[in-house]
Design an enzyme around this catalytic site. Sequence first.
Site, PDB file in Angstrom:
ATOM      1  N   LYS A  57       0.845  -1.201   0.000  1.00  0.00           N
ATOM      2  CA  LYS A  57       0.000   0.000   0.000  1.00  0.00           C
ATOM      3  C   LYS A  57       0.877   1.246   0.000  1.00  0.00           C
ATOM      4  CE  LYS A  57      -3.958  -1.664   2.714  1.00  0.00           C
ATOM      5  NZ  LYS A  57      -5.028  -1.482   1.733  1.00  0.00           N
ATOM      6  N   ARG A  89     -10.421 -11.402   1.992  1.00  0.00           N
ATOM      7  CA  ARG A  89     -11.267 -12.453   1.415  1.00  0.00           C
ATOM      8  C   ARG A  89     -10.557 -13.815   1.449  1.00  0.00           C
ATOM      9  NH1 ARG A  89     -11.838  -9.251  -4.122  1.00  0.00           N
ATOM     10  NH2 ARG A  89     -11.360  -7.570  -2.666  1.00  0.00           N
TER      11      ARG A  89
HETATM   12  N1  BES Z   1      -8.131  -3.630   4.422  1.00  0.00           N
HETATM   13  C1  BES Z   1      -8.312  -3.223   3.088  1.00  0.00           C
HETATM   14  C2  BES Z   1      -9.632  -2.476   2.863  1.00  0.00           C
HETATM   15  C3  BES Z   1      -9.744  -1.145   3.539  1.00  0.00           C
HETATM   16  C4  BES Z   1      -9.371   0.012   2.877  1.00  0.00           C
HETATM   17  C5  BES Z   1     -10.281  -1.053   4.801  1.00  0.00           C
HETATM   18  C6  BES Z   1      -9.510   1.233   3.519  1.00  0.00           C
HETATM   19  C7  BES Z   1     -10.427   0.167   5.423  1.00  0.00           C
HETATM   20  C8  BES Z   1     -10.026   1.309   4.786  1.00  0.00           C
HETATM   21  C9  BES Z   1      -8.316  -4.437   2.156  1.00  0.00           C
HETATM   22  O1  BES Z   1      -7.558  -5.506   2.554  1.00  0.00           O
HETATM   23  C10 BES Z   1      -7.786  -3.970   0.850  1.00  0.00           C
HETATM   24  O2  BES Z   1      -6.669  -3.549   0.817  1.00  0.00           O
HETATM   25  N2  BES Z   1      -8.604  -4.060  -0.176  1.00  0.00           N
HETATM   26  C11 BES Z   1      -8.212  -3.640  -1.464  1.00  0.00           C
HETATM   27  C12 BES Z   1      -8.759  -4.630  -2.452  1.00  0.00           C
HETATM   28  C13 BES Z   1      -8.237  -4.446  -3.858  1.00  0.00           C
HETATM   29  C14 BES Z   1      -6.767  -4.770  -3.929  1.00  0.00           C
HETATM   30  C15 BES Z   1      -9.030  -5.356  -4.770  1.00  0.00           C
HETATM   31  C16 BES Z   1      -8.818  -2.259  -1.720  1.00  0.00           C
HETATM   32  O3  BES Z   1      -9.939  -2.017  -1.304  1.00  0.00           O
HETATM   33  O4  BES Z   1      -8.136  -1.425  -2.315  1.00  0.00           O
HETATM   34 ZN    ZN Z   2      -5.495  -5.342   1.955  1.00  0.00          ZN
END
Ligand code: BES
Ligand code: ZN
Length: 496
Positions: free
Chosen positions: A277, A351
């Site tokens: 990230k 997931r």
């Molecule tokens: N934990 C994150 C989702 C999230 C984002 C929670 C912001 C709270 C605040 C999750 O694991 C994630 O990173 N999801 C990705 C999925 C994508 C790579 C398909 C996302 O939402 O960007």
């Molecule tokens: Zn994530």
Amino acid sequence: MNIKISSSNPSTQSIDLLIVPVFEGRVSQFKEFSALDRDIQDAAKRENFSGKNGQTLVLYTQGKIEPYKVLFIGLGKKEELTQYQFRVSIAKASRAAKSIKAVSIGVYLHNDMSSLFTSQILAQAVTESIILSTYKFMTYKSDESKKSEREIESVFIFSSASKIQPLEEGTALGEIFAKATIEARDLINEPSSHTTPTFLAEKALSIAKESKGTVKVTVYGYQEIKKMKMESFLGVSQGSDEEPKFIELHYKPKGASKKIILAGKGITFDTGGLSLKPAEHMETMKMDMSGAASVLGVFSALYYLKPNVEIIGLIAACENMPSGKAIKPGDILKARNGTTIEVLNTDAEGRLTLADVLSYAVEMKPDAVIDLATLTGACMVALGQEIAGMWGNNKTLVSKLEEASRVTGEKLWTMPLEEDYKDLIKSSVADLKNIQTGRYGGAITAALFLSEFVGNTPWVHLDIAGPAFEERDTPLVPRGGAGFGVRTLLSYLLHL
Ligand code: BES
Ligand code: ZN
Ligand code: ZN
């Protein structure tokens, strides 16, 4: 904080601040404050206060009645007021009380209020709003700044004598619900260096201990998780030096009518893994175990509430880290139910852990499975930061949760499990891939991914990515973990 119900006249109680909620046009109805009547009329006129929703009016009582100050809070038109708005009004008033350093306060639930909701619900809402709005995570503040915080020590809820019993019941429930929510908030707000998978497991064990055997907890470590064929969960964990833990909590009262499973996403820190990230998206990722925190919060209250349902809590806890051992894009994992998953983005890890948790859950043949997960940023794009997305394969279950959320004020919005989008998560080399083709509808495809692991078991998925963590102070939740879902789940479990 000590909360008491009182049937005495609120003008005779010596407290720092008396909060009086009023409906529009109903300011001058209080015989109790006759000594202050002129002042109220004058001030209301000068400040144009008519009781519209959000308006406030503060008066120094100058000894004319016992409370040092009175704060009228406008609720607007009675027929338009929702429970949520009522909670927000009380929350704002208690923040105001704290900021003027009031130590003893009162809330007057006069007759006008009692036709609005039942006395029990009113008292529960007031209790939860006061406790939750004035919560602050202070563990790491130096003593000096801790000292300057004045806490509200005593709260009187004034009402007529005939309503004492339901008000007391509501207050007792409110205290339990708020405490459970704070359990979750504290866990979320703790840094991830402290809240490791092992720490979450220890927390579960301490809940079991406090419950005097009402709640039983089993913790599985790496070797056992491997034997349980949870390769998808282990794939997420493999880049981390922290041992993953699979935590199972069990509450089974005699003669339980139903079996409900609560599953919480328990990523104690989400760096994204090798699909790292960017810094600003990683800042708050200690909150990625908010689903797990809410499940633990719920379990911390079961001993006190004793609902007549069997409840199982499941948490797959691990970190999502990049390293030489980390899972790589393109790797393929096999979930417990045999489904193979191509991992194309290691940041879509929630997931992957839930795939195994849900596979395990449905084997127990429960009446319902509810998962809570900070699953997708896409859900925040769709619904903003205040509302959780809800997906479900069973109308009754969905509407029960909708009903519970109306009472608790935790906002849920039902979203579609659109079958046609399933093609977007089919992989060319495995059964599924963990990200979709294309850019849109990411919260829906994530829910569809989870649906592949629940079969026909009644199931609801709550994507709490938005409301789990407040980036700014809001009336009911100060900046930080919200403990979202705890009160709605408790309310649902008590009304099954
Ligand atoms: N934990 C994150 C989702 C999230 C984002 C929670 C912001 C709270 C605040 C999750 O694991 C994630 O990173 N999801 C990705 C999925 C994508 C790579 C398909 C996302 O939402 O960007
Ligand atoms: Zn994530
Ligand atoms: Zn995550």
